[in-house]
Design a protein around this motif. Sequence first.
Motif, PDB file in Angstrom:
ATOM      1  N   SER A 140     -10.321  77.242 -31.796  1.00 20.66           N
ATOM      2  CA  SER A 140     -10.438  78.694 -31.726  1.00 20.66           C
ATOM      3  C   SER A 140      -9.646  79.263 -30.551  1.00 20.66           C
ATOM      4  O   SER A 140      -9.725  78.755 -29.432  1.00 20.66           O
ATOM      5  N   ASP A 141      -8.892  80.334 -30.832  1.00 23.89           N
ATOM      6  CA  ASP A 141      -8.168  81.020 -29.757  1.00 23.89           C
ATOM      7  C   ASP A 141      -9.169  81.589 -28.753  1.00 23.89           C
ATOM      8  O   ASP A 141     -10.232  82.098 -29.135  1.00 23.89           O
ATOM      9  N   ASN A 144     -10.503  85.198 -29.409  1.00 28.16           N
ATOM     10  CA  ASN A 144     -11.000  85.598 -30.724  1.00 28.16           C
ATOM     11  C   ASN A 144     -12.153  86.587 -30.607  1.00 28.16           C
ATOM     12  O   ASN A 144     -12.917  86.575 -29.632  1.00 28.16           O
ATOM     13  N   HIS A 164      -5.122  81.433 -25.021  1.00 26.70           N
ATOM     14  CA  HIS A 164      -4.678  82.499 -25.913  1.00 26.70           C
ATOM     15  C   HIS A 164      -3.193  82.393 -26.273  1.00 26.70           C
ATOM     16  O   HIS A 164      -2.331  82.377 -25.394  1.00 26.70           O
ATOM     17  N   ASN A 165      -2.931  82.272 -27.577  1.00 22.98           N
ATOM     18  CA  ASN A 165      -1.570  82.219 -28.129  1.00 22.98           C
ATOM     19  C   ASN A 165      -0.750  81.053 -27.572  1.00 22.98           C
ATOM     20  O   ASN A 165       0.494  81.082 -27.629  1.00 22.98           O
ATOM     21  N   LEU A 170      -2.833  74.157 -27.980  1.00 23.16           N
ATOM     22  CA  LEU A 170      -3.438  73.877 -29.279  1.00 23.16           C
ATOM     23  C   LEU A 170      -3.028  72.493 -29.771  1.00 23.16           C
ATOM     24  O   LEU A 170      -3.863  71.713 -30.237  1.00 23.16           O
ATOM     25  N   PHE A 187      -7.849  81.984 -35.702  1.00 21.75           N
ATOM     26  CA  PHE A 187      -7.182  82.898 -34.776  1.00 21.75           C
ATOM     27  C   PHE A 187      -6.991  84.257 -35.427  1.00 21.75           C
ATOM     28  O   PHE A 187      -7.260  84.446 -36.621  1.00 21.75           O
ATOM     29  N   TYR A 191      -4.710  91.201 -31.770  1.00 16.09           N
ATOM     30  CA  TYR A 191      -5.866  91.179 -30.865  1.00 16.09           C
ATOM     31  C   TYR A 191      -6.055  92.593 -30.333  1.00 16.09           C
ATOM     32  O   TYR A 191      -5.325  93.039 -29.443  1.00 16.09           O
ATOM     33  N   ALA A 198      -0.333  87.320 -32.476  1.00 24.94           N
ATOM     34  CA  ALA A 198      -0.276  85.853 -32.481  1.00 24.94           C
ATOM     35  C   ALA A 198       1.057  85.355 -33.037  1.00 24.94           C
ATOM     36  O   ALA A 198       1.630  85.974 -33.943  1.00 24.94           O
ATOM     37  N   ILE A 203       1.802  78.652 -34.831  1.00 23.15           N
ATOM     38  CA  ILE A 203       0.459  78.096 -34.983  1.00 23.15           C
ATOM     39  C   ILE A 203       0.362  77.316 -36.289  1.00 23.15           C
ATOM     40  O   ILE A 203      -0.234  76.228 -36.346  1.00 23.15           O
TER      41      ILE A 203
END
Length: 254
Positions: A140-141, A144, A164-165, A170, A187, A191, A198, A203
Amino acid sequence: MDSKADFRATFESLIADTKLDGRYRTFIELERIAGEFPSAFWHGPDGQTRRVTVWCSNDYLGMGQHPDVLAAMHRRSIALVRALAAPETSPAPIGIMSNWRRACGPAQQRRRADLHLRLDFESRGPRHVGSADAGCAIFSDALNHNSMIEGIRRSGAERFIFRHNDVTHLDELMSSVAPERPKIVAFESVYSMDGDIAPIAAICDVAEKHGAITYLDEVHAVGLYGVRGGGIAERDGVSHRVTLVEATLARPSG
């Protein structure tokens, strides 16, 4: 059977079990009364009607019925029924506006499914997508939406939070999990609290590398981006690479 077919069979089974358990959500139907904010008519499943007060919408100041808003909608040839400018939040707390149900209903939901070419989740948060029983790992980002975070927590699955991003982070987290383990990357596209977007393609690159499915929240992008308003994934030409899309008809106007 390919992996996408496997996913669909799994989701259909989960939905069927949810209905049997009495946990499948249905939405009330409300008809707002023009000029009498926050009053509405509640329409029951058996045709009964009663007057209610709605305190749980995003239309905090009643701007959905402001004369300037309605006039602007008329100028843009957007059909008004009797009630208000637009649905005001997710159907979960406020239900479905009767004028929108009459104008759209199941046909609109089918168009949404066609728009995203995949299962389209109205309820925020991948609660039933990944479960502890399946040994699923959810990535999970860090930024989120809280509803997604709660959905992940309630699934009982092990969760990993990536910066984040940050696709490098990841990749590192996903590399720490056994290759054969079911994995989901959750994600957002836009945002809303930070105003950034994103890197969906990057991703997806990482998710595909590790055999994971992707759960993309497009709630703040649908209707605003893409040739057909499908969201950021459509705008960037990567819709076909996203496994699950979460979208509503409320956020862009709310």
